[in-house]
Design a protein around this motif. Structure first.
Motif, short mmCIF file in Angstrom:
data_model
loop_
_atom_site.label_atom_id
_atom_site.label_comp_id
_atom_site.label_asym_id
_atom_site.label_seq_id
_atom_site.Cartn_x
_atom_site.Cartn_y
_atom_site.Cartn_z
N ASP A 182 0.86 -1.21 0.06
CA ASP A 182 0.03 -0.18 -0.03
C ASP A 182 0.87 1.13 0.10
O ASP A 182 1.57 1.59 0.89
CB ASP A 182 -0.79 0.03 1.35
CG ASP A 182 -1.98 -1.05 1.34
OD1 ASP A 182 -2.83 -0.74 0.56
OD2 ASP A 182 -1.64 -2.09 1.95
N PHE A 207 -1.80 -0.67 -3.96
CA PHE A 207 -3.30 -0.58 -3.86
C PHE A 207 -3.70 1.01 -3.87
O PHE A 207 -4.21 1.40 -2.78
CB PHE A 207 -3.67 -1.07 -2.79
CG PHE A 207 -3.07 -2.66 -2.59
CD1 PHE A 207 -3.55 -3.52 -3.94
CD2 PHE A 207 -2.45 -3.11 -1.76
CE1 PHE A 207 -2.87 -4.63 -3.95
CE2 PHE A 207 -2.02 -4.63 -1.76
CZ PHE A 207 -2.13 -5.31 -2.93
N ARG A 232 -11.67 6.59 6.45
CA ARG A 232 -11.02 6.64 5.01
C ARG A 232 -11.28 7.84 4.25
O ARG A 232 -10.66 7.60 3.10
CB ARG A 232 -11.47 5.25 4.69
CG ARG A 232 -10.81 4.27 5.37
CD ARG A 232 -10.73 2.79 4.84
NE ARG A 232 -9.57 2.68 3.89
CZ ARG A 232 -9.12 1.40 3.68
NH1 ARG A 232 -9.85 0.47 3.73
NH2 ARG A 232 -8.17 1.55 2.99
N LYS A 255 -9.52 1.25 -6.07
CA LYS A 255 -10.36 0.60 -5.08
C LYS A 255 -11.23 1.54 -4.31
O LYS A 255 -10.79 2.64 -4.39
CB LYS A 255 -9.38 0.09 -3.83
CG LYS A 255 -8.46 1.08 -3.19
CD LYS A 255 -7.50 0.28 -2.01
CE LYS A 255 -6.74 1.47 -1.26
NZ LYS A 255 -5.71 0.72 -0.55
N HIS A 256 -12.18 1.18 -3.71
CA HIS A 256 -12.59 -0.05 -3.30
C HIS A 256 -13.89 -0.13 -4.10
O HIS A 256 -14.80 0.43 -4.05
CB HIS A 256 -12.78 -0.51 -2.05
CG HIS A 256 -11.53 -0.28 -0.92
ND1 HIS A 256 -11.30 1.06 -0.75
CD2 HIS A 256 -10.45 -0.94 -0.52
CE1 HIS A 256 -10.13 1.22 0.16
NE2 HIS A 256 -9.82 -0.01 0.02
N MET A 267 -9.85 -3.56 -7.02
CA MET A 267 -9.94 -4.31 -5.63
C MET A 267 -11.36 -4.28 -5.36
O MET A 267 -11.96 -3.10 -5.17
CB MET A 267 -9.01 -3.84 -4.66
CG MET A 267 -9.18 -4.38 -3.39
SD MET A 267 -8.22 -3.36 -2.03
CE MET A 267 -6.82 -3.45 -2.38
N PHE A 320 -14.90 -4.23 0.89
CA PHE A 320 -15.63 -4.82 2.09
C PHE A 320 -16.79 -4.92 2.49
O PHE A 320 -17.48 -5.64 2.94
CB PHE A 320 -14.94 -4.12 3.62
CG PHE A 320 -13.28 -4.73 3.58
CD1 PHE A 320 -13.03 -5.95 3.83
CD2 PHE A 320 -12.38 -3.54 3.91
CE1 PHE A 320 -11.65 -6.08 4.07
CE2 PHE A 320 -11.18 -3.97 4.17
CZ PHE A 320 -10.58 -5.25 4.37
N ASP A 368 -10.35 -7.54 -1.12
CA ASP A 368 -9.74 -6.79 -0.13
C ASP A 368 -9.28 -7.98 0.91
O ASP A 368 -9.45 -9.06 0.55
CB ASP A 368 -10.41 -5.72 0.27
CG ASP A 368 -9.68 -4.83 1.23
OD1 ASP A 368 -8.58 -4.91 1.49
OD2 ASP A 368 -10.25 -3.59 1.36
N MET A 375 -6.59 -12.04 -1.57
CA MET A 375 -5.79 -11.42 -0.59
C MET A 375 -5.98 -11.96 0.85
O MET A 375 -6.96 -11.88 1.65
CB MET A 375 -5.92 -9.85 -0.80
CG MET A 375 -5.07 -9.07 0.22
SD MET A 375 -5.20 -7.39 0.44
CE MET A 375 -5.12 -6.55 -1.05
N TRP A 397 -1.67 5.94 6.48
CA TRP A 397 -1.26 4.99 5.39
C TRP A 397 0.43 5.35 4.98
O TRP A 397 0.73 5.48 3.96
CB TRP A 397 -2.12 5.22 4.00
CG TRP A 397 -3.11 4.13 4.41
CD1 TRP A 397 -4.68 4.75 4.33
CD2 TRP A 397 -3.30 2.64 4.27
NE1 TRP A 397 -5.33 3.65 4.16
CE2 TRP A 397 -4.76 2.47 4.31
CE3 TRP A 397 -2.46 1.64 4.44
CZ2 TRP A 397 -5.26 1.28 4.40
CZ3 TRP A 397 -2.81 0.50 4.35
CH2 TRP A 397 -4.16 0.29 4.42
N GLU A 432 -7.76 3.74 7.84
CA GLU A 432 -8.80 2.52 7.87
C GLU A 432 -8.94 2.41 9.40
O GLU A 432 -8.30 2.42 10.35
CB GLU A 432 -8.02 1.54 7.46
CG GLU A 432 -9.01 0.19 7.37
CD GLU A 432 -8.35 -0.80 6.71
OE1 GLU A 432 -7.29 -0.78 6.19
OE2 GLU A 432 -9.18 -2.11 6.77
#
Ligand code: BGC
Length: 745
Positions: A101, A145, A159, A198-199, A242, A245, A277, A309, A415, A484
């Motif tokens: 990432d 990602f 996020r 993503k996502h 990706m 969730f 994910d 993943m 991140w 996250e």
């Protein structure tokens, strides 16, 4: 002449023949290799494992052909060792694809993506992506990602820091720019980093702004909002996607073939890798969508997810599903084709190793300069009472106060795994180094970090404030409070920062608040206490220097909000491109204190707003001030009526009416006044950054295409309906020159 034509005809026949028979060399290689693979080898390619802490086991598993991709290994030596096992000790020698990432910079850290979006400068975002790729690929990483292009208008969601904000068009434009930068011109170039959109999809609609939460998204919202940036990512050639969730309307996105097969693959023609994910395939059991890992595997593969993943569902279940006749081996072949294609496109078969002797291109001077530039353009000036900024020569001393003034780690943002705080230039450091000979700096950090509740330093802070001409209050959130799973129900300034500001107010000096945060934080109570407000997000490695130069006017602010800034958390979701409702708010609708005690039940107001918070945000989407002023005039619309296939030109003049050269982000909005389904009150359709000298006027012109005037209706059709439209060229979403036109059938 005849001879020439004859030759041309032969050439064209020859060319035609070769076009129709020659296969893409990469596809040929993919098929050839696939035909030699055992089922176990194929399934192994579909498995992605984390390197951290699992080295011994990983070694063995690679040897057994159980690993197609490894994430989070950044030591080039170890990475080469792992690669050597894959290349030399497995039967077919298929190289590993290493992933990580790298969301907003590898070593040189750029502003968080939400900050980058505030620059409204896709070119710079692309350049930042290129630098990121050059640094990251130097250690052997070839897949990241990013970008995260989940449209979101919920600042509680941690996020949101990683997103490009609330607007589908802006998110798509910035996401596409990042993809181009990360991937470069040719994926096979060793400095190319495969990007990952993503996502997919709807993660930003998470209920209550709580991470991983349920979403309910209508087809209309899906098509007109959430899918828009992802389509832009496919168009930009994004190598991978990706799944997300969240579930949408009861179906988790890692088991939803409508999204991943019908839309992504068939409708959009995506031929890259679709990765789940982290464990999102097996999490479908916890969602209550699958009874066990086998069923989750079946749903994942039927949704066309190529790589699992960290879930290990595929490696344990796919073979059995094939043996039991539940799925066909051809589904596995399709997935492996996508994975091998990417590995060939990246040139991994020719160049699997990293040269550990080459020097690392980290923190190069040009990279740091670019990081400063984008940090400067991402900062948004939100308040500037009596032109408190830029600081003039009459300011001889400044008080520098607050937990974010010298927070080398926190200014990098969420991140960040690889950036080192030792390389951060903090505002305090930059003020001292760059302006320390011009002004006296009275620095009192006062609070050690944003949540610090210890008020013992308040006295010193007030003394420093009293002894200074201007107070610079560096407030905000630590980096770990966004990202996250870092959601907040209370998005006000953490700890006792607000109390500290009230204390500083007692000094009676002008206050400039500089906020570093991963989201818009609630500041409606603090705003009246300050004279100036610079919103710096988490600005990255060079953020401090950018801020210092903005404060002293060596750089003029040009950032604009990529998100509607809520006044109170209870207004969320609040976004500029909302629907009108049957009862839109009025400016004079009564507020809570207009109601007398024991007032009888009555039709008071009866409009769509809050008694306490009204309907307006603290700052609208697209808002941002400059040290100069701009005047918009002379709106021109090329036609008052257009047919459904015609283009329309909308233009106006923008004049810099101040005394300094500056950049303005000119925005184009439309409204489709009535349609078969209601349309938003405004929609951003284009923007342009223009630089104007003092007094200079430029004409800014936009072309609106039929596509930009169309929308997805409830019958899943992309339509342009005849009718009335409004159009604005504007400095932000709540302002602008307004015009109208008609689309006729
Ligand atoms: C996140 C992804 C990330 C992945 C790999 C997940 O928890 O949702 O965005 O890419 O981890 O680190």
């Amino acid at each position: 002449m005849f001879y020439k034509n004859f030759i041309l005809a032969l050439v064209s026949i020859g060319l035609f023949a070769s076009c129709s028979t020659t296969k893409d060399p990469i596809e040929e290689k993919v098929e050839k290799l696939l035909s030699r693979m055992t089922l176990e080898e194929k399934i192994g390619q579909m498995n992605q494992l984390n390197s951290e802490g699992a080295f011994d086991d990983l070694h063995e598993r690679i040897k057994r052909g159980e690993v197609g991709s490894v994430l989070n290994e950044v030591d080039p030596k170890t990475l080469n060792e792992l690669q050597k096992i894959a290349v030399e000790e497995t039967r077919l020698g298929i190289p590993i694809l290493f992933a990580r990432d790298i969301i907003h910079g590898y070593k040189t850290i750029f502003p968080i993506p939400l900050g980058q979006a505030a620059s409204w400068n896709p070119k710079l975002v692309e350049e930042a992506g290129r630098i990121t790729a050059i640094e990251a690929t130097s250690v052997g990483i070839r897949w990241t990602f990013a970008p995260m292009i989940d449209v979101s208008c919920d600042s509680r969601w941690g996020r949101i820091a990683e997103s490009m904000g609330e607007d589908p068009f802006l998110s798509g434009t910035m996401g596409a720019a990042m993809i181009k930068g990360l991937q470069g011109n040719d994926l096979s170039d060793p400095t190319s980093l495969a990007a990952c959109a993503k996502h997919f999809v709807g993660y930003g609609a998470t209920e209550g702004g709580r991470d991983y939460n349920t979403t309910h998204i209508s087809n209309e919202q899906l098509r007109n909002t959430y899918l828009v940036p992802f389509k832009a990512a496919v168009d930009a050639g994004c190598a991978t996607f990706m799944t997300s969730f969240n579930e949408i309307n009861g179906v988790p996105c890692s088991g939803n073939p409508f999204l991943t097969k019908d839309i992504l693959r068939k409708e959009w023609g995506f031929d890259g890798v679709l990765v789940s994910d982290w464990s999102s395939i097996t999490e479908m059991i916890i969602h209550g969508y699958c009874k066990d890992s086998l069923e989750a595997t079946e749903k994942g593969i039927n949704a066309g997810i190529d790589m699992d993943m960290m879930g290990e569902a595929y490696i344990s279940g796919l073979k059995k599903l094939i043996e039991d006749g539940k799925i066909k081996e051809s589904s596995v072949d399709d997935a492996v084709r996508n994975i091998l294609r990417l590995k060939f496109r990246l040139g991994l078969f020719d160049n699997p190793y990293i040269n550990i002797n080459r020097s690392s291109p980290f923190y190069e001077k040009a990279f740091l300069e670019k990081a400063k530039k984008i940090a400067a353009q991402s900062v948004v000036l939100l308040k500037n009472e009596n032109s408190v900024l830029p600081l003039t020569e009459s300011v001889k001393s400044i008080a520098v106060i607050g937990p974010l003034a010298d927070a080398a780690h926190d200014q990098m943002g969420t991140w960040v795994f690889d950036g080192e705080k030792e390389h951060s230039v903090t505002p305090m450091q930059a003020l001292k180094d760059r302006y320390g000979d011009k002004v006296k700096i009275n620095y009192v950090k006062t609070l050690t970090h944003s949540r610090d509740a210890n008020k013992s330093g308040f006295g010193d802070a007030l003394a420093a404030a009293k002894a200074s001409d201007v107070i610079l209050f560096f407030a905000g959130e630590e980096s770990i409070l966004s990202g996250e799973a870092r959601c907040r129900a209370d998005i006000s300034l953490p700890g006792v920062q607000s109390e500290l500001l009230s204390e500083l107010k007692k000094a009676g000096k002008p206050i400039v608040m500089i906020i570093m945060a991963g989201r818009p934080v609630e500041i409606y109570k603090e705003l009246p206490l300050v004279n100036g407000l610079l919103y710096a997000w988490h600005p990255g490695t060079m953020g401090g220097l950018a801020i210092a130069e903005l404060l002293f006017g060596d750089i003029v602010p040009s950032g604009k909000l990529p998100i509607t800034y809520p006044a109170m958390v209870g207004q969320i979701p609040i976004y500029y491109n909302h629907k009108n409702t049957g009862r839109p708010p009025l400016d004079d609708s009564p507020r809570i204190n207009d109601i007398s005690p024991e007032a009888p039940q009555m039709s008071l107001g009866n409009r769509s707003y809050y008694l306490d918070a009204g309907d307006k945000p603290l700052f609208p989407f697209g808002y941002g001030l400059s040290y100069t002023t701009f005047e918009y005039k002379n709106l021109k619309i090329s036609k008052s009526e257009i047919g459904k296939t015609e283009f329309l030109t909308v233009s106006c003049t923008v004049t810099n009416t101040g005394k300094i050269k500056a950049t303005e982000v000119v925005q184009l909005y439309i409204r489709d006044m009535y349609a078969s389904i209601t349309r938003p009150v405004k929609e951003l359709k284009d923007f342009s950054r223009i630089c104007l000298d003092a007094g200079e006027t430029k004409e800014v012109s936009f072309t609106l295409s039929p596509e930009q005037l169309s929308f997805w209706n409830n019958d899943n059709q992309f339509v342009l309906e005849p009718g009335d439209f409004k159009v604005w060229i504007a400095t932000n979403s709540a302002d602008g020159l307004e015009g109208e036109f008609k689309v006729i059938s």
